[in-house]
Design a protein around this motif. Structure first.
Motif, PDB file in Angstrom:
ATOM      1  N   LEU A  83      46.117  43.330  34.804  1.00 57.02           N
ATOM      2  CA  LEU A  83      45.363  42.975  36.016  1.00 57.02           C
ATOM      3  C   LEU A  83      44.862  41.531  35.963  1.00 57.02           C
ATOM      4  CD1 LEU A  83      43.765  43.739  38.648  1.00 57.02           C
ATOM      5  CD2 LEU A  83      41.903  44.433  37.133  1.00 57.02           C
ATOM      6  N   VAL A  84      44.124  41.189  34.945  1.00 55.84           N
ATOM      7  CA  VAL A  84      43.570  39.832  34.835  1.00 55.84           C
ATOM      8  C   VAL A  84      44.640  38.864  34.342  1.00 55.84           C
ATOM      9  CG1 VAL A  84      41.717  38.414  33.917  1.00 55.84           C
ATOM     10  CG2 VAL A  84      41.386  40.866  34.123  1.00 55.84           C
ATOM     11  N   ASP A 140      43.111  35.604  25.847  1.00 49.43           N
ATOM     12  CA  ASP A 140      43.266  37.012  25.462  1.00 49.43           C
ATOM     13  C   ASP A 140      42.715  37.927  26.558  1.00 49.43           C
ATOM     14  OD1 ASP A 140      43.392  39.497  24.318  1.00 49.43           O
ATOM     15  OD2 ASP A 140      42.224  39.011  22.523  1.00 49.43           O
ATOM     16  N   CYS A 141      43.653  38.542  27.297  1.00 50.66           N
ATOM     17  CA  CYS A 141      43.304  39.494  28.375  1.00 50.66           C
ATOM     18  C   CYS A 141      43.877  40.863  28.053  1.00 50.66           C
ATOM     19  CB  CYS A 141      43.899  39.045  29.708  1.00 50.66           C
ATOM     20  SG  CYS A 141      43.369  37.449  30.275  1.00 50.66           S
ATOM     21  N   THR A 142      43.986  41.204  26.776  1.00 50.21           N
ATOM     22  CA  THR A 142      44.559  42.503  26.420  1.00 50.21           C
ATOM     23  C   THR A 142      43.562  43.617  26.739  1.00 50.21           C
ATOM     24  OG1 THR A 142      43.735  42.163  24.189  1.00 50.21           O
ATOM     25  CG2 THR A 142      46.074  41.722  24.578  1.00 50.21           C
ATOM     26  N   SER A 143      44.068  44.823  26.844  1.00 50.75           N
ATOM     27  CA  SER A 143      43.177  45.970  27.000  1.00 50.75           C
ATOM     28  C   SER A 143      43.835  47.240  26.520  1.00 50.75           C
ATOM     29  CB  SER A 143      42.752  46.143  28.453  1.00 50.75           C
ATOM     30  OG  SER A 143      41.592  46.968  28.499  1.00 50.75           O
ATOM     31  N   LEU A 174      38.425  37.197  26.968  1.00 52.42           N
ATOM     32  CA  LEU A 174      37.667  37.826  28.058  1.00 52.42           C
ATOM     33  C   LEU A 174      36.898  39.026  27.513  1.00 52.42           C
ATOM     34  CD1 LEU A 174      36.884  38.254  31.008  1.00 52.42           C
ATOM     35  CD2 LEU A 174      39.035  39.501  31.322  1.00 52.42           C
ATOM     36  N   SER A 175      35.586  39.007  27.669  1.00 51.64           N
ATOM     37  CA  SER A 175      34.763  40.126  27.215  1.00 51.64           C
ATOM     38  C   SER A 175      33.838  40.583  28.350  1.00 51.64           C
ATOM     39  CB  SER A 175      34.002  39.745  25.947  1.00 51.64           C
ATOM     40  OG  SER A 175      33.397  40.890  25.379  1.00 51.64           O
ATOM     41  N   ILE A 176      32.804  41.304  28.009  1.00 51.06           N
ATOM     42  CA  ILE A 176      31.979  41.973  29.029  1.00 51.06           C
ATOM     43  C   ILE A 176      30.505  41.629  28.833  1.00 51.06           C
ATOM     44  CG2 ILE A 176      31.340  44.218  30.016  1.00 51.06           C
ATOM     45  CD1 ILE A 176      34.026  45.297  28.960  1.00 51.06           C
ATOM     46  N   VAL A 214      37.471  39.433  40.503  1.00 48.08           N
ATOM     47  CA  VAL A 214      38.382  39.189  39.379  1.00 48.08           C
ATOM     48  C   VAL A 214      39.138  37.861  39.549  1.00 48.08           C
ATOM     49  CG1 VAL A 214      40.258  40.570  40.397  1.00 48.08           C
ATOM     50  CG2 VAL A 214      40.165  40.268  37.937  1.00 48.08           C
ATOM     51  N   ASP A 215      39.348  37.428  40.779  1.00 47.56           N
ATOM     52  CA  ASP A 215      40.024  36.135  40.996  1.00 47.56           C
ATOM     53  C   ASP A 215      39.166  34.980  40.491  1.00 47.56           C
ATOM     54  OD1 ASP A 215      42.610  36.663  42.338  1.00 47.56           O
ATOM     55  OD2 ASP A 215      41.322  37.676  43.772  1.00 47.56           O
ATOM     56  N   ALA A 216      37.854  35.096  40.708  1.00 44.63           N
ATOM     57  CA  ALA A 216      36.951  34.044  40.221  1.00 44.63           C
ATOM     58  C   ALA A 216      36.897  34.051  38.693  1.00 44.63           C
ATOM     59  CB  ALA A 216      35.555  34.247  40.814  1.00 44.63           C
TER      60      ALA A 216
END
Ligand SMILES: NC(=O)c1ccc[n+]([C@@H]2O[C@H](COP(=O)([O-])OP(=O)(O)OC[C@H]3O[C@@H](n4cnc5c(N)ncnc54)[C@H](OP(=O)(O)O)[C@@H]3O)[C@@H](O)[C@H]2O)c1
Length: 259
Positions: free
Chosen positions: A15-16, A60-63, A98-100, A168-170
């Motif tokens: 997605l990201v 890193d955009c893995t999930s 990318l984290s939270i 998510v686009d931002a």
């Protein structure tokens, strides 16, 4: 435009990740997607060094879809460690992860994803390649993912929780900016969130309606310390958080234009 760079996107078909790849290419950069579908398993690291040759930065955009702390911790730690080791070997300039927002001290099933994300942050910052960790709040579409994963027929048991969702686009724009940035900083951390606080159950109702699905959204109280902290707003923006992108309603109108 900054000079043309070669950027690897771990999870570049997700997605990201796909949004990051599209933005980088539109800006004239070369990209390499690191995913199993494109031949790289990041949990083993096989073939990773070759794939990273000539790469300037990694995003890193893995999930992993799991709520089990042991599984998510093993996955995210392995991916981050392998990216750091291979990145060090070939001279990668920066790893952007990318984290939270707000995950410190949160975890345990059903919040096991957060255990994995903290392990990922720790493993990436333990390596030699300079890092930038972008922590984002839940995306505007998060309640839609909950419906996909958890709705049983016409009923969704939705945790009672306030959120401050982000477009998510931002978030993809921010990841790209960090990946192409020229800097000598070793450890960068940025938190981003959208502009509004809302209740997760209300967003789930709005998304179900936009999809034309009859859904009875029940607010449930999950037991445990993490659920209590989440109910108290742990996943929302703090004073230092950068506010980015449009509102949930703007995103909904864009995502479901014919509703
Ligand atoms: N959803 C939210 O609200 C939210 C909010 C903030 C942050 N985040 C974070 O955003 C990140 C990305 O989420 P997403 O929804 O974009 O993920 P996603 O759509 O599920 O995509 C995951 C990507 O990881 C790749 N992948 C999985 N296992 C792999 C492996 N062993 N080796 C190589 N690649 C692998 C997948 O490709 P293959 O299957 O082909 O390998 C895919 O490209 C997550 O880490 C999440 O924590 C999400």
């Amino acid at each position: 435009m900054s000079t043309r760079k070669r950027i690897a996107v771990a999870g570049g078909t997700g997605l990201v990740g796909a949004k990051v790849v599209a933005r980088l290419e539109a800006a004239g950069h070369d990209t390499v997607a690191l995913t199993r579908r494109t031949g790289v398993d990041l949990t083993t690291g096989d073939g990773l060094e070759e794939a990273l040759r000539g790469v300037d930065a990694v995003v890193d955009c893995t999930s992993l879809e799991s709520t089990k702390p042991a599984e998510t911790t093993a996955f995210f730690r392995a991916v981050a460690t392998n990216l750091q080791q291979a990145g060090t070997a070939v001279g990668v300039r920066r790893i952007v992860t990318l984290s939270i927002v707000g995950i410190d001290g949160l975890g345990g099933a059903p919040f096991g994803h957060y255990d994995g994300k903290r392990a990922q942050e720790e493993a990436t910052e333990a390596g030699q390649v300079p890092t930038a960790i972008l922590r984002a709040t839940q995306f505007h579409g998060f309640a839609g993912q909950l419906i996909d994963w958890m709705a049983k027929g016409p009923v969704l048991a939705c945790p009672k929780q306030p959120v401050q969702t982000v477009d998510v686009d931002a978030v993809a724009d921010e990841l790209v900016a960090l990946a192409v940035e020229e800097t000598t900083e070793q450890r960068v951390r940025v938190d981003v969130a959208g502009p509004e606080k809302r209740m997760l159950a209300d967003l789930a109702r709005a998304i179900a309606e936009a999809r034309g699905r009859r859904l009875w959204v029940l607010r449930v109280w999950l037991p445990g310390a993490t659920a209590r902290k989440v109910r108290a707003g742990a996943l929302q923006a703090s004073a230092d958080t950068k506010i980015i992108g449009g509102t949930f309603d703007e995103w909904l109108a864009r995502e479901y234009p014919t509703r």
